[in-house]
Design a protein around this motif. Structure first.
Motif, PDB file in Angstrom:
ATOM      1  N   GLN A 180     -30.059  88.725  83.128  1.00  0.00           N
ATOM      2  CA  GLN A 180     -30.081  87.395  83.516  1.00  0.00           C
ATOM      3  C   GLN A 180     -31.056  86.953  84.868  1.00  0.00           C
ATOM      4  OE1 GLN A 180     -27.025  84.965  85.680  1.00  0.00           O
ATOM      5  NE2 GLN A 180     -26.350  84.599  83.679  1.00  0.00           N
ATOM      6  N   ASP A 181     -31.863  85.953  84.226  1.00  0.00           N
ATOM      7  CA  ASP A 181     -32.737  85.396  85.573  1.00  0.00           C
ATOM      8  C   ASP A 181     -32.238  84.000  86.043  1.00  0.00           C
ATOM      9  OD1 ASP A 181     -34.684  84.098  87.067  1.00  0.00           O
ATOM     10  OD2 ASP A 181     -36.266  85.288  86.143  1.00  0.00           O
ATOM     11  N   LYS A 182     -31.463  84.084  87.136  1.00  0.00           N
ATOM     12  CA  LYS A 182     -31.026  82.824  87.713  1.00  0.00           C
ATOM     13  C   LYS A 182     -31.703  81.857  87.916  1.00  0.00           C
ATOM     14  CE  LYS A 182     -30.007  84.647  92.183  1.00  0.00           C
ATOM     15  NZ  LYS A 182     -29.125  84.981  93.235  1.00  0.00           N
ATOM     16  N   ILE A 183     -32.990  82.134  88.362  1.00  0.00           N
ATOM     17  CA  ILE A 183     -33.938  81.165  88.692  1.00  0.00           C
ATOM     18  C   ILE A 183     -34.436  80.314  87.479  1.00  0.00           C
ATOM     19  CG2 ILE A 183     -36.263  80.906  89.717  1.00  0.00           C
ATOM     20  CD1 ILE A 183     -35.474  83.328  91.652  1.00  0.00           C
ATOM     21  N   LYS A 184     -34.714  81.350  86.376  1.00  0.00           N
ATOM     22  CA  LYS A 184     -35.263  80.599  85.196  1.00  0.00           C
ATOM     23  C   LYS A 184     -34.218  80.181  84.197  1.00  0.00           C
ATOM     24  CE  LYS A 184     -39.464  83.475  84.918  1.00  0.00           C
ATOM     25  NZ  LYS A 184     -40.191  84.527  84.104  1.00  0.00           N
ATOM     26  N   ASN A 185     -32.815  80.352  84.876  1.00  0.00           N
ATOM     27  CA  ASN A 185     -31.676  79.917  83.851  1.00  0.00           C
ATOM     28  C   ASN A 185     -31.712  80.411  82.498  1.00  0.00           C
ATOM     29  OD1 ASN A 185     -29.562  78.502  84.900  1.00  0.00           O
ATOM     30  ND2 ASN A 185     -29.882  76.842  83.769  1.00  0.00           N
ATOM     31  N   THR A 186     -32.142  81.778  82.532  1.00  0.00           N
ATOM     32  CA  THR A 186     -32.432  82.348  81.213  1.00  0.00           C
ATOM     33  C   THR A 186     -31.586  83.648  81.062  1.00  0.00           C
ATOM     34  OG1 THR A 186     -34.776  81.449  81.261  1.00  0.00           O
ATOM     35  CG2 THR A 186     -33.943  83.289  79.777  1.00  0.00           C
ATOM     36  N   LEU A 187     -31.107  83.857  79.958  1.00  0.00           N
ATOM     37  CA  LEU A 187     -30.344  85.139  79.638  1.00  0.00           C
ATOM     38  C   LEU A 187     -31.250  86.104  78.458  1.00  0.00           C
ATOM     39  CD1 LEU A 187     -27.341  86.764  79.863  1.00  0.00           C
ATOM     40  CD2 LEU A 187     -26.898  85.610  77.455  1.00  0.00           C
ATOM     41  N   TYR A 188     -31.440  87.404  78.835  1.00  0.00           N
ATOM     42  CA  TYR A 188     -32.183  88.181  77.882  1.00  0.00           C
ATOM     43  C   TYR A 188     -31.365  89.336  77.253  1.00  0.00           C
ATOM     44  CZ  TYR A 188     -35.737  86.221  80.939  1.00  0.00           C
ATOM     45  OH  TYR A 188     -36.640  85.374  81.397  1.00  0.00           O
ATOM     46  N   LEU A 189     -31.841  89.826  76.105  1.00  0.00           N
ATOM     47  CA  LEU A 189     -31.284  91.074  75.581  1.00  0.00           C
ATOM     48  C   LEU A 189     -32.366  91.909  75.062  1.00  0.00           C
ATOM     49  CD1 LEU A 189     -28.718  92.486  74.498  1.00  0.00           C
ATOM     50  CD2 LEU A 189     -29.150  91.434  72.440  1.00  0.00           C
ATOM     51  N   GLN A 190     -32.656  92.804  75.890  1.00  0.00           N
ATOM     52  CA  GLN A 190     -33.574  93.949  75.587  1.00  0.00           C
ATOM     53  C   GLN A 190     -33.050  94.903  74.403  1.00  0.00           C
ATOM     54  OE1 GLN A 190     -37.035  94.325  76.816  1.00  0.00           O
ATOM     55  NE2 GLN A 190     -36.934  95.899  75.215  1.00  0.00           N
ATOM     56  N   MET A 191     -33.715  94.961  73.381  1.00  0.00           N
ATOM     57  CA  MET A 191     -33.204  95.804  72.139  1.00  0.00           C
ATOM     58  C   MET A 191     -34.340  96.942  72.040  1.00  0.00           C
ATOM     59  SD  MET A 191     -31.905  92.921  69.895  1.00  0.00           S
ATOM     60  CE  MET A 191     -33.249  92.536  69.120  1.00  0.00           C
ATOM     61  N   ASN A 192     -33.714  98.025  72.108  1.00  0.00           N
ATOM     62  CA  ASN A 192     -34.586  99.461  71.988  1.00  0.00           C
ATOM     63  C   ASN A 192     -33.994 100.084  70.852  1.00  0.00           C
ATOM     64  OD1 ASN A 192     -36.264  98.490  74.312  1.00  0.00           O
ATOM     65  ND2 ASN A 192     -34.786  99.860  75.749  1.00  0.00           N
ATOM     66  N   SER A 193     -35.105 100.927  70.341  1.00  0.00           N
ATOM     67  CA  SER A 193     -34.675 101.994  68.998  1.00  0.00           C
ATOM     68  C   SER A 193     -33.963 101.207  68.026  1.00  0.00           C
ATOM     69  CB  SER A 193     -33.593 102.930  69.693  1.00  0.00           C
ATOM     70  OG  SER A 193     -34.416 103.773  70.702  1.00  0.00           O
ATOM     71  N   LEU A 194     -34.559 100.048  67.626  1.00  0.00           N
ATOM     72  CA  LEU A 194     -34.072  99.315  66.657  1.00  0.00           C
ATOM     73  C   LEU A 194     -33.729  99.992  65.300  1.00  0.00           C
ATOM     74  CD1 LEU A 194     -35.311  95.981  67.535  1.00  0.00           C
ATOM     75  CD2 LEU A 194     -33.213  96.380  67.543  1.00  0.00           C
TER      76      LEU A 194
END
Length: 130
Positions: A75-89
Motif C-alpha cells: 500500500q502507498d498511503k500517500i497515493k491512497n493506492t493498494l497494489y498486488l504484485q503477482m509473479n510466476s503466474l
C-alpha cells in the motif's frame, strides 16, 4: 465512503508477472482494511491478501496459502493506492481480480464469501495462457 478503481490486468504467458493497482478516493484508506479477491470462471470468490495500516504502523498484511510466495500486497498511503504484485503466474490464476475495503480497526480473520467487505471495485481481468 470510499470508491475503488482497479487497473493493471491483462494477458500474460505462464511464468509472467503483473502488478495490479487499486486507487481509493473519497476517504483515507488508513481507516480501512483493504483486500484483494479474485473469481475465476465457474469458481467461488477467493480472498487473496489483506492489508491494514493505522497511523504510525508499518502495516499488517496476510496472504492466502494459494498465492503465498508468489503474490505480494502493499500500500502507498500517500497515493491512497493498494497494489498486488503477482509473479510466476499460471493458467490457474486466470480470473477477475477485485479490490475491496471495509472500515475497521483491523482486518477480519476470514475473507470467505467476501464478507464483511462493503466496498468493491469493478474488477480487472487477468488472463494467463500456457
Amino acid at each position: 465512503q470510499v470508491q475503488l478503481v482497479e487497473s493493471g490486468g491483462g494477458s500474460v504467458q505462464a511464468g509472467g508477472a503483473l502488478r495490479l493497482s487499486c486507487v481509493a478516493s473519497g476517504d483515507n484508506i488508513r481507516r480501512y482494511c483493504m483486500a484483494w479477491f479474485r473469481q475465476g470462471p465457474g469458481k467461488e470468490r477467493e480472498g487473496l491478501a489483506t492489508f491494514y495500516r493505522s497511523s504510525g504502523f508499518k502495516g499488517v498484511l496476510s496472504h492466502a496459502d494459494s498465492v503465498k510466495g508468489r503474490f505480494t500486497i502493499s500500500q502507498d498511503k500517500i497515493k491512497n493506492t493498494l497494489y498486488l504484485q503477482m509473479n510466476s503466474l499460471g493458467p490457474e490464476d486466470t480470473a477477475m481480480y477485485y479490490c475491496a475495503a471495509v472500515e475497521a480497526q483491523s482486518c477480519p480473520s476470514s475473507t470467505e464469501g467476501g464478507e464483511p467487505y462493503t466496498y468493491w471495485g469493478q474488477g480487472t481481468q487477468v488472463t494467463v495462457s500456457s
